[in-house]
Design a protein around this motif. Structure first.
Motif, PDB file in Angstrom:
ATOM      1  N   ARG A 274       0.663  -1.585  -0.067  1.00 45.64           N
ATOM      2  CA  ARG A 274      -0.080  -0.410  -0.136  1.00 45.64           C
ATOM      3  C   ARG A 274       0.819   1.488   0.039  1.00 45.64           C
ATOM      4  NH1 ARG A 274      -3.260  -3.113   3.773  1.00 45.64           N
ATOM      5  NH2 ARG A 274      -1.936  -1.673   5.857  1.00 45.64           N
TER       6      ARG A 274
ATOM      7  N   GLY B 171       2.293   1.919  -3.668  1.00 50.04           N
ATOM      8  CA  GLY B 171       1.682   2.397  -4.401  1.00 50.04           C
ATOM      9  C   GLY B 171       1.402   3.720  -3.800  1.00 50.04           C
ATOM     10  N   ILE B 172       0.873   4.122  -3.195  1.00 50.98           N
ATOM     11  CA  ILE B 172       0.930   5.998  -2.406  1.00 50.98           C
ATOM     12  C   ILE B 172       1.792   6.888  -3.502  1.00 50.98           C
ATOM     13  CG2 ILE B 172       0.648   7.056  -0.459  1.00 50.98           C
ATOM     14  CD1 ILE B 172      -1.401   5.393   0.746  1.00 50.98           C
TER      15      ILE B 172
ATOM     16  N   ALA C  20       1.790   6.418  -6.765  1.00 47.23           N
ATOM     17  CA  ALA C  20       1.184   7.715  -7.632  1.00 47.23           C
ATOM     18  C   ALA C  20       0.749   8.911  -6.874  1.00 47.23           C
ATOM     19  CB  ALA C  20      -0.471   7.943  -5.981  1.00 47.23           C
TER      20      ALA C  20
ATOM     21  N   ASP D 178      -5.995   6.324  -0.600  1.00 47.86           N
ATOM     22  CA  ASP D 178      -5.828   4.923  -1.776  1.00 47.86           C
ATOM     23  C   ASP D 178      -7.018   4.578  -1.220  1.00 47.86           C
ATOM     24  OD1 ASP D 178      -5.372   2.467  -2.192  1.00 47.86           O
ATOM     25  OD2 ASP D 178      -3.902   1.598  -1.169  1.00 47.86           O
TER      26      ASP D 178
ATOM     27  N   ASN E 179      -9.001   4.002  -6.943  1.00 52.71           N
ATOM     28  CA  ASN E 179      -8.407   4.851  -7.383  1.00 52.71           C
ATOM     29  C   ASN E 179      -7.660   5.244  -6.000  1.00 52.71           C
ATOM     30  OD1 ASN E 179     -10.138   6.730  -6.034  1.00 52.71           O
ATOM     31  ND2 ASN E 179     -10.777   6.557  -8.081  1.00 52.71           N
ATOM     32  N   TYR E 180      -6.771   5.973  -6.816  1.00 53.88           N
ATOM     33  CA  TYR E 180      -5.727   7.063  -5.472  1.00 53.88           C
ATOM     34  C   TYR E 180      -6.290   8.729  -6.364  1.00 53.88           C
ATOM     35  CZ  TYR E 180      -2.722   3.543  -5.479  1.00 53.88           C
ATOM     36  OH  TYR E 180      -2.088   1.859  -4.614  1.00 53.88           O
TER      37      TYR E 180
ATOM     38  N   LYS F 146      -4.811   3.116 -10.680  1.00 58.73           N
ATOM     39  CA  LYS F 146      -4.191   2.157 -10.224  1.00 58.73           C
ATOM     40  C   LYS F 146      -3.250   1.144 -10.984  1.00 58.73           C
ATOM     41  CE  LYS F 146      -5.797   1.801  -5.625  1.00 58.73           C
ATOM     42  NZ  LYS F 146      -5.742   0.990  -4.764  1.00 58.73           N
TER      43      LYS F 146
ATOM     44  N   HIS G 119     -15.250   6.525  -5.435  1.00 59.99           N
ATOM     45  CA  HIS G 119     -13.575   6.320  -4.739  1.00 59.99           C
ATOM     46  C   HIS G 119     -14.161   4.474  -4.629  1.00 59.99           C
ATOM     47  CE1 HIS G 119     -12.361  10.059  -5.163  1.00 59.99           C
ATOM     48  NE2 HIS G 119     -13.479  11.159  -3.871  1.00 59.99           N
TER      49      HIS G 119
END
Length: 224
Positions: free
Chosen positions: A45, A48-49, A52, A75, A79-80, A100, A206
């Motif tokens: 996670r 991924g953040i 983004a 997150d 989507n972000y 994502k 979201h």
């Protein structure tokens, strides 16, 4: 009578076959667990953040405006979400979404496009080519709807559509406020309140909230 010895041999091998299958399953499970420890859910996670955030920063560079910075990444399942602020005023400039799968960045629909009085997206809606920010006389400080009133409006709306859900502190943008929604101490989503009319727009695209990261402004001394 002649087939009985073969049957007995098969019966003797069946328990060993079962043991071999169980052993293989345990080995596979152990290997999977060991591979999983190299990149657990929390680490994945966080990565991924950060990806983004990097994608949003690349997107902002196309503006050529060094006054814009990424202040928050959230997150969600779908989507972000990226909050962008002005460095000099601290006012929210725009809201972005990051896909994502491809880490593709585009302006968030809704208030970001329709209510934003300084960085609005109404003239050029193409997602691949960010529009230039256009200036208007409206400053984020003189909206007739105050932050306190915006939060009360949001709470009244939530009381109707989602009992026990409340709004957090408003984040000021040009022309509107965006507020997180919480229930039982956990973030459930977000909505926006128009700073002039008090209209409410829930961000329903979201999905479930997963995690978030905020970024404080870092001041760098310029080389002389």
């Amino acid at each position: 009578m002649n087939a009985r010895p073969e049957s007995r041999r098969r019966v003797r091998w069946l328990p060993w076959l079962g043991v071999a299958c169980v052993t293989a399953a345990l080995v596979l499970a152990l290997l999977y667990a060991l591979m999983g420890t190299t990149s657990g859910p929390a680490e994945s996670r966080a990565r991924g953040i950060e990806e983004a955030r990097a994608a949003a920063q690349r997107y902002l560079r196309t503006y050529g405006d060094h006054n814009l910075r990424v202040s928050e990444v959230m997150d969600f399942v779908n989507n972000y979400y990226v909050e962008v602020r002005e460095r000099d005023t601290g006012i929210g400039a725009m809201e972005l979404l990051v896909d994502k799968q491809a880490m593709r960045v585009h302006p968030e629909p809704g208030p970001n496009m329709m209510w934003n009085t300084k960085y609005g997206m109404m003239e050029r809606m193409a997602w691949d080519h960010p529009p230039r920010a256009y200036e208007q006389t409206s400053a984020g400080d003189d909206m007739p709807v105050s932050p306190d009133r915006a939060r009360k409006i949001a709470d009244r709306y939530l009381a109707r559509v989602s009992p026990e859900t409340r709004a957090t502190e408003p984040e000021k943008f040009y022309g509107y406020y965006t507020l997180h929604t919480v229930k039982g101490g956990r973030i459930t989503g977000m909505l926006s309140v128009n700073g002039y009319t008090g209209s409410v727009w829930y961000h329903g695209w979201h999905g479930r909230f997963i995690a978030m990261e905020g970024y404080e402004e870092q001041h760098h001394q310029r080389a002389r």
